[in-house]
Design a protein around this motif. Structure first.
Motif, short mmCIF file in Angstrom:
data_model
loop_
_atom_site.label_atom_id
_atom_site.label_comp_id
_atom_site.label_asym_id
_atom_site.label_seq_id
_atom_site.Cartn_x
_atom_site.Cartn_y
_atom_site.Cartn_z
N ASP A 1 0.83 -1.21 0.00
CA ASP A 1 0.00 0.00 0.00
C ASP A 1 0.86 1.26 0.00
N GLY A 2 2.09 1.15 0.47
CA GLY A 2 2.98 2.29 0.49
C GLY A 2 3.47 2.71 -0.88
N PHE A 3 3.21 1.91 -1.89
CA PHE A 3 3.63 2.22 -3.26
C PHE A 3 2.49 2.75 -4.13
N HIS A 4 1.33 2.99 -3.53
CA HIS A 4 0.17 3.46 -4.29
C HIS A 4 -0.52 4.56 -3.51
N LEU A 5 -0.97 5.60 -4.19
CA LEU A 5 -1.72 6.65 -3.53
C LEU A 5 -3.10 6.12 -3.15
N GLY A 6 -3.54 6.49 -1.95
CA GLY A 6 -4.89 6.14 -1.52
C GLY A 6 -5.90 7.08 -2.15
N GLU A 7 -7.17 6.80 -1.94
CA GLU A 7 -8.23 7.60 -2.55
C GLU A 7 -8.15 9.08 -2.17
N ASP A 8 -7.72 9.36 -0.96
CA ASP A 8 -7.65 10.75 -0.49
C ASP A 8 -6.27 11.37 -0.68
N GLU A 9 -5.38 10.70 -1.40
CA GLU A 9 -4.02 11.20 -1.60
C GLU A 9 -3.83 11.65 -3.04
N THR A 10 -2.97 12.66 -3.20
CA THR A 10 -2.59 13.15 -4.52
C THR A 10 -1.07 13.22 -4.57
#
Length: 169
Positions: A84-93
């Motif tokens: 998960d640390g290699f992908h932006l979450g829904e609320d991240e840009t």
């Protein structure tokens, strides 16, 4: 941000911070000047994206800083969620990841500037990929150079695959 050589002195502490900053900058600049979709794209067979590399590098730096400070990491995740640390979450840009990294950078510089000696050590949690002995602040900075340099190379390949921009162009 000013070029690192304008803000970091040339002693050992400053030189190590300069090398960390140079590798940070190599990752960050690869992710700038493209769209959010391009930054999140995975243009190679790898699962890596430029925005994901920015997030990962910022979180790795925070993790090392918190270990050196012997504090809990407020952004830690369960081992099985490492990807998960290699992908932006829904609320991240990309912009929020870069801003987060700016904050972590400032904290790291303040910590290194304030530590009495680069020889000061701290323990690491048991893990097969960590040394079995305590490590020094100097070791941590060199580890960050190694970590960021590896990902800067990834970022170079990703960016060239996205739009042909070369690192030394």
């Amino acid at each position: 941000m000013a070029h690192p050589t304008e803000e970091i002195p040339g002693d050992e502490r400053g030189t190590l911070l300069l090398f960390v900053e140079d590798q940070r900058d190599a990752i960050r600049t690869r992710a700038q000047g493209i769209t959010a979709e391009q930054a999140a794209s995975r243009p190679t067979v790898s699962e890596l994206s430029l925005s994901g590399l920015v997030k990962h590098a910022a979180e790795v730096e925070l993790n090392w800083l918190r270990m050196a400070q012997q504090r809990d990491n407020e952004r830690s995740r369960a081992p099985e969620q490492w990807h998960d640390g290699f992908h932006l979450g829904e609320d991240e840009t990309l912009e929020s990841a870069l801003a987060f990294w700016d904050d972590v950078r400032a904290q790291t510089v303040a910590f290194v500037d304030g530590v009495p000696s680069l020889d000061d050590t701290f323990p690491l949690p048991p893990a097969p990929w960590f040394p079995k002995a305590d490590v020094s602040v100097r070791w941590m900075l060199l580890h960050l150079v190694r970590e960021f340099a590896r990902h800067a190379g990834h970022a170079d390949i990703l960016r060239e695959s996205i739009d042909g921009t070369k690192a030394m162009g």
